[in-house]
Design a protein around this motif. Structure first.
Motif, PDB file in Angstrom:
ATOM      1  N   VAL A   1       0.921  -1.187   0.132  1.00  0.00           N
ATOM      2  CA  VAL A   1      -0.089   0.132  -0.061  1.00  0.00           C
ATOM      3  C   VAL A   1       0.984   1.061   0.108  1.00  0.00           C
ATOM      4  CG1 VAL A   1      -1.872   1.106   1.087  1.00  0.00           C
ATOM      5  CG2 VAL A   1      -1.841  -1.503   1.432  1.00  0.00           C
ATOM      6  N   ALA A   2       0.911   2.033  -0.923  1.00  0.00           N
ATOM      7  CA  ALA A   2       1.594   3.047  -1.265  1.00  0.00           C
ATOM      8  C   ALA A   2       0.887   4.434  -0.988  1.00  0.00           C
ATOM      9  CB  ALA A   2       2.413   3.118  -2.717  1.00  0.00           C
ATOM     10  N   GLY A   3       1.319   5.446  -1.101  1.00  0.00           N
ATOM     11  CA  GLY A   3       0.624   7.058  -0.728  1.00  0.00           C
ATOM     12  C   GLY A   3       0.078   7.120   0.633  1.00  0.00           C
ATOM     13  N   VAL A   4       0.691   6.339   1.699  1.00  0.00           N
ATOM     14  CA  VAL A   4       0.090   6.443   2.901  1.00  0.00           C
ATOM     15  C   VAL A   4       0.456   7.799   3.696  1.00  0.00           C
ATOM     16  CG1 VAL A   4      -0.476   3.997   3.126  1.00  0.00           C
ATOM     17  CG2 VAL A   4       1.813   4.683   3.834  1.00  0.00           C
ATOM     18  N   ALA A   5      -0.244   8.242   4.736  1.00  0.00           N
ATOM     19  CA  ALA A   5       0.247   9.284   5.703  1.00  0.00           C
ATOM     20  C   ALA A   5       0.640   8.804   6.939  1.00  0.00           C
ATOM     21  CB  ALA A   5      -0.889  10.325   5.663  1.00  0.00           C
ATOM     22  N   GLN A   6       1.562   8.904   7.736  1.00  0.00           N
ATOM     23  CA  GLN A   6       1.835   8.687   8.867  1.00  0.00           C
ATOM     24  C   GLN A   6       0.790   8.784  10.063  1.00  0.00           C
ATOM     25  OE1 GLN A   6       5.159   7.995   9.277  1.00  0.00           O
ATOM     26  NE2 GLN A   6       5.188   7.463  11.349  1.00  0.00           N
ATOM     27  N   ASP A   7      -0.310   9.443   9.801  1.00  0.00           N
ATOM     28  CA  ASP A   7      -1.472   9.297  10.620  1.00  0.00           C
ATOM     29  C   ASP A   7      -2.179   8.027  10.533  1.00  0.00           C
ATOM     30  OD1 ASP A   7      -0.439  11.226  12.390  1.00  0.00           O
ATOM     31  OD2 ASP A   7      -2.102  12.770  11.456  1.00  0.00           O
ATOM     32  N   ASP A   8      -2.137   7.333   9.278  1.00  0.00           N
ATOM     33  CA  ASP A   8      -2.945   5.989   9.023  1.00  0.00           C
ATOM     34  C   ASP A   8      -2.975   5.224   9.894  1.00  0.00           C
ATOM     35  OD1 ASP A   8      -3.645   7.911   6.746  1.00  0.00           O
ATOM     36  OD2 ASP A   8      -2.693   6.393   5.103  1.00  0.00           O
ATOM     37  N   ARG A   9      -3.903   4.535  10.391  1.00  0.00           N
ATOM     38  CA  ARG A   9      -4.012   3.487  11.189  1.00  0.00           C
ATOM     39  C   ARG A   9      -3.096   2.399  10.568  1.00  0.00           C
ATOM     40  NH1 ARG A   9      -7.402  -0.622  13.358  1.00  0.00           N
ATOM     41  NH2 ARG A   9      -8.424  -1.035  11.677  1.00  0.00           N
ATOM     42  N   ILE A  10      -3.108   2.254   9.280  1.00  0.00           N
ATOM     43  CA  ILE A  10      -2.402   1.032   8.735  1.00  0.00           C
ATOM     44  C   ILE A  10      -0.829   1.336   8.837  1.00  0.00           C
ATOM     45  CG2 ILE A  10      -2.177   1.831   6.227  1.00  0.00           C
ATOM     46  CD1 ILE A  10      -2.932  -0.948   5.540  1.00  0.00           C
ATOM     47  N   VAL A  11      -0.660   2.359   9.090  1.00  0.00           N
ATOM     48  CA  VAL A  11       0.940   2.983   9.381  1.00  0.00           C
ATOM     49  C   VAL A  11       1.407   2.827  10.918  1.00  0.00           C
ATOM     50  CG1 VAL A  11       2.546   4.761   9.177  1.00  0.00           C
ATOM     51  CG2 VAL A  11       1.082   4.186   7.243  1.00  0.00           C
ATOM     52  N   ARG A  12       0.287   3.080  11.781  1.00  0.00           N
ATOM     53  CA  ARG A  12       0.536   3.090  13.161  1.00  0.00           C
ATOM     54  C   ARG A  12       0.325   2.096  14.009  1.00  0.00           C
ATOM     55  NH1 ARG A  12      -2.742   5.747  15.472  1.00  0.00           N
ATOM     56  NH2 ARG A  12      -4.007   6.382  13.685  1.00  0.00           N
ATOM     57  N   GLU A  13      -0.560   0.972  13.433  1.00  0.00           N
ATOM     58  CA  GLU A  13      -0.837  -0.063  14.317  1.00  0.00           C
ATOM     59  C   GLU A  13      -0.262  -1.239  13.526  1.00  0.00           C
ATOM     60  OE1 GLU A  13      -5.059  -0.212  15.252  1.00  0.00           O
ATOM     61  OE2 GLU A  13      -5.150   1.939  15.721  1.00  0.00           O
ATOM     62  N   GLU A  14      -0.107  -2.412  14.673  1.00  0.00           N
ATOM     63  CA  GLU A  14       0.562  -3.503  13.896  1.00  0.00           C
ATOM     64  C   GLU A  14      -0.653  -4.470  13.366  1.00  0.00           C
ATOM     65  OE1 GLU A  14       1.829  -6.772  17.051  1.00  0.00           O
ATOM     66  OE2 GLU A  14       3.661  -7.050  15.800  1.00  0.00           O
ATOM     67  N   VAL A  15      -0.484  -4.666  11.984  1.00  0.00           N
ATOM     68  CA  VAL A  15      -1.482  -5.337  11.330  1.00  0.00           C
ATOM     69  C   VAL A  15      -1.255  -7.011  11.334  1.00  0.00           C
ATOM     70  CG1 VAL A  15      -2.222  -5.744   8.911  1.00  0.00           C
ATOM     71  CG2 VAL A  15      -1.467  -3.477   9.634  1.00  0.00           C
ATOM     72  N   PHE A  16      -0.097  -7.325  11.457  1.00  0.00           N
ATOM     73  CA  PHE A  16       0.142  -8.814  11.715  1.00  0.00           C
ATOM     74  C   PHE A  16      -0.304  -9.528  10.497  1.00  0.00           C
ATOM     75  CE2 PHE A  16       1.118 -12.200  14.888  1.00  0.00           C
ATOM     76  CZ  PHE A  16       2.772 -11.477  14.964  1.00  0.00           C
ATOM     77  N   GLY A  17      -0.018  -9.107   9.103  1.00  0.00           N
ATOM     78  CA  GLY A  17      -0.640  -9.842   8.180  1.00  0.00           C
ATOM     79  C   GLY A  17       0.414  -9.271   7.025  1.00  0.00           C
ATOM     80  N   PRO A  18       0.166  -9.715   5.822  1.00  0.00           N
ATOM     81  CA  PRO A  18       1.226  -9.609   4.514  1.00  0.00           C
ATOM     82  C   PRO A  18       0.868  -8.324   4.089  1.00  0.00           C
ATOM     83  CG  PRO A  18      -0.587 -11.289   4.031  1.00  0.00           C
ATOM     84  CD  PRO A  18      -0.915 -11.061   5.475  1.00  0.00           C
ATOM     85  N   VAL A  19       1.095  -7.329   4.722  1.00  0.00           N
ATOM     86  CA  VAL A  19       0.903  -5.872   4.382  1.00  0.00           C
ATOM     87  C   VAL A  19       1.985  -5.006   4.662  1.00  0.00           C
ATOM     88  CG1 VAL A  19      -0.651  -3.847   4.655  1.00  0.00           C
ATOM     89  CG2 VAL A  19      -1.727  -6.407   4.823  1.00  0.00           C
ATOM     90  N   LEU A  20       2.500  -4.430   3.550  1.00  0.00           N
ATOM     91  CA  LEU A  20       3.623  -3.383   3.565  1.00  0.00           C
ATOM     92  C   LEU A  20       3.028  -2.028   3.123  1.00  0.00           C
ATOM     93  CD1 LEU A  20       6.643  -3.191   3.894  1.00  0.00           C
ATOM     94  CD2 LEU A  20       6.765  -3.395   1.368  1.00  0.00           C
ATOM     95  N   THR A  21       3.226  -1.088   3.953  1.00  0.00           N
ATOM     96  CA  THR A  21       3.157   0.297   3.706  1.00  0.00           C
ATOM     97  C   THR A  21       4.354   0.977   3.160  1.00  0.00           C
ATOM     98  OG1 THR A  21       3.534   1.115   5.738  1.00  0.00           O
ATOM     99  CG2 THR A  21       1.210   0.587   5.245  1.00  0.00           C
ATOM    100  N   VAL A  22       4.458   1.922   2.314  1.00  0.00           N
ATOM    101  CA  VAL A  22       5.258   2.492   1.608  1.00  0.00           C
ATOM    102  C   VAL A  22       5.212   4.077   1.849  1.00  0.00           C
ATOM    103  CG1 VAL A  22       6.800   2.745  -0.375  1.00  0.00           C
ATOM    104  CG2 VAL A  22       5.647   0.727  -0.336  1.00  0.00           C
TER     105      VAL A  22
END
Ligand code: NAD
Length: 494
Positions: A385-406
């Motif tokens: 997942v690209a174009g994310v912001a530092q405040d996004d939940r996906i950037v701040r919280e542990e997803v614990f799955g096959p998900v990479l933010t950029v």
């Protein structure tokens, strides 16, 4: 790994699991069981006892008796070592069986599970067994006429609460030093990955570990885990899992006997790629493995990619190619690179993070969906997942799955600010050819381990622990003994 043995073991019926308490197999006090659902195909594999607070109490009482009468702590360290080395040999001899049983229970791909579970547990038990008769106390540099002796004594009864991603490895990181130190234990595996730890305890009895020294109680966290945390008879609580549970354990310790609590709570680990990285192809390959192996269910997973802007697009393209090429599916196929997500609820939780990012207009570069649903198993495509912001939940919280933010950065300072911009601090990586920058970044990143020009792969000789809301205390290395030993001073006037 014997591939023929694995094929033969994959459909072998699994007998109903039983607690191991005071050297005997037992069901729950009220006879209740939990179904064990395999994430490979969604079918019920077997059952385990749905433990009660009474079961937890019986296990703690057994561990307490075994500690207090010295049947284990009173042995010479070399005698404890002999038992633990026999146990390590047995784990090795049963490695295929343990690996397949674990994969059927939790879904990790077999190539990773074989090394990370039975072989790692064997190595860990062996490492601490071999260390225990080489640790000495101290004679303090006191004034003449006095003698200050510093003894190291086993801390007592240890409760270990373990998650589902690597039950044997993480379990052994706690069991190895605690038993070697002379403590006795109650281990509480996760609801969705209990079978191998039950088997491990049976092998310990076979190796000659006295009854009551290692007890394993299965069941639900809020029942069995909570009873252990609230116990007045447990001296040390060692935990790996979520921050939410970690908080409850600290509260329970405060409300009960102020037992020592050690927490390993996962992370949101930054993987930082500078344009001067020595080999970007290698960096892409290792970074993909660093987030997507075991479908991202790794506490140190490099889940946040931070890339220097000049190489952002090219590097993300390389990663997307590597991710899309990964073989996801049947975890018992030796060619599989990422197995199943552990359970339906965990898969739903991971997909919810991605759906939220998608709804917020973030760019799904690859993946983003469940796959192989027709198998009945819980599989997910490696997702970027690209174009994310530092405040996004996906950037701040542990997803614990096959998900990479950029995220892209322009300067070293900005990379540090993004890297340190979550509540976590477990792991990180820096890719750069500059020795000075590498050392600067190691110093500036808030984390328990910073990899340079690699991701993961550290061995038992070095500690693993978090800072911030990733926890406290360390597993692995000789430092792990500190958690399970008390210092006692003898101050003697001569
Ligand atoms: P969890 O914290 O709920 O479970 C971990 C262990 O704690 C299990 O054995 C569970 O039975 C036990 N537990 C649960 N509630 C308890 C309670 N009230 N008292 C005592 N023990 C309790 O974690 P989970 O539900 O398995 O996973 C949720 C999230 O935790 C994951 O998505 C991931 O973010 C994180 N996690 C991290 C790691 C890690 O290695 N750091 C491992 C697994 C999960």
């Amino acid at each position: 790994m014997d591939t023929a043995a694995i094929a033969a073991l994959r459909n072998r019926p699994v007998p109903a699991g039983a607690h191991v308490i005071d050297g005997a197999r037992r069901g729950a006090s009220d006879g209740a069981v939990l179904d064990v659902v395999s994430p490979i195909d969604g079918r019920v594999l077997t059952t385990i006892p749905k433990g009660t607070a009474e079961d937890a109490g019986a296990a703690v009482a057994a561990a307490r008796r075994a500690f207090d009468d010295g049947r284990w702590s009173g042995l010479a360290p070399a005698a404890r070592k002999a038992v633990l080395l026999r146990w390590a040999d047995l784990i090795r001899a049963h490695a295929d069986e343990l690996a397949v049983l674990g994969v059927r229970d939790n879904g990790t791909e077999i190539t990773m599970a074989y090394k990370a579970e039975p072989l790692s547990a064997e190595a860990t038990i062996r490492y601490y067994a071999e260390a225990i008769d080489k640790l000495s106390g101290e004679v303090a540099p006191t004034a003449p006429g006095t003698l200050g002796l510093v003894h190291r004594e086993p801390a007592g009864v240890v409760a270990a609460i373990v998650p589902w991603n690597f039950p044997l490895m993480i379990g052994a990181w706690k069991i190895g030093p605690a038993l070697a130190a002379g403590c006795t234990m109650v281990v509480k595996p996760a609801e969705t990955a209990s079978l191998t730890l039950l088997r491990l305890a049976e092998l310990a009895l076979e190796a000659g570990l006295p009854a009551g020294v290692l007890n394993v109680v299965t069941g639900e966290g809020p029942v069995v885990g909570a009873a252990l945390a609230a116990s007045m008879q447990v001296d040390v609580l060692a935990f790996t899992g979520s921050g939410a549970t970690g908080r409850k354990l600290l509260e329970a310790a405060a409300r009960s006997n102020l037992k020592r609590v050690y927490l390993e709570l996962g992370g949101k680990s930054p993987n930082i790629v500078f344009a001067d990285a020595p080999d970007l192809d290698e960096a892409a390959r290792v970074s993909a493995a660093g987030i997507f192996r075991n479908s991202g269910q790794v506490c140190i997973a490099g889940s946040r990619l931070l890339v220097e802007r000049g190489i952002h697009d090219a590097f993300v393209a390389k990663l997307a190619t590597a991710a899309a090429a990964m073989q996801v599916g049947d975890p018992l196929d030796p060619a599989t690179q990422a197995g199943a997500v552990n359970s339906e609820p965990q898969l739903a939780r991971v997909l919810a993070f991605v759906d939220e990012a998608r709804a917020a207009g973030r760019r799904i570069v690859t993946g983003g969906q469940r796959i192989l649903a027709e198998t009945g198993g819980t599989y997910m495509a490696p997702t970027i997942v690209a174009g994310v912001a530092q405040d996004d939940r996906i950037v701040r919280e542990e997803v614990f799955g096959p998900v990479l933010t950029v995220q892209a950065f322009d300067t070293e300072d900005e990379a540090v600010a993004l890297a340190n911009g979550t509540d976590y601090g477990l792991a990180a990586a820096v890719w750069t050819a500059s020795l000075s920058r590498a050392h600067r970044m190691v110093g500036r990143i808030r984390a328990g381990v910073v990899h340079v020009n690699t991701y993961g792969g550290s061995d038992l000789t070095v500690p693993l622990g978090g800072v911030g809301q990733s926890g406290n205390g360390s597993d692995k290395s000789l430092h792990a003994f500190d958690k399970y030993l008390n210092l006692k001073t003898a101050w003697i006037k001569l």
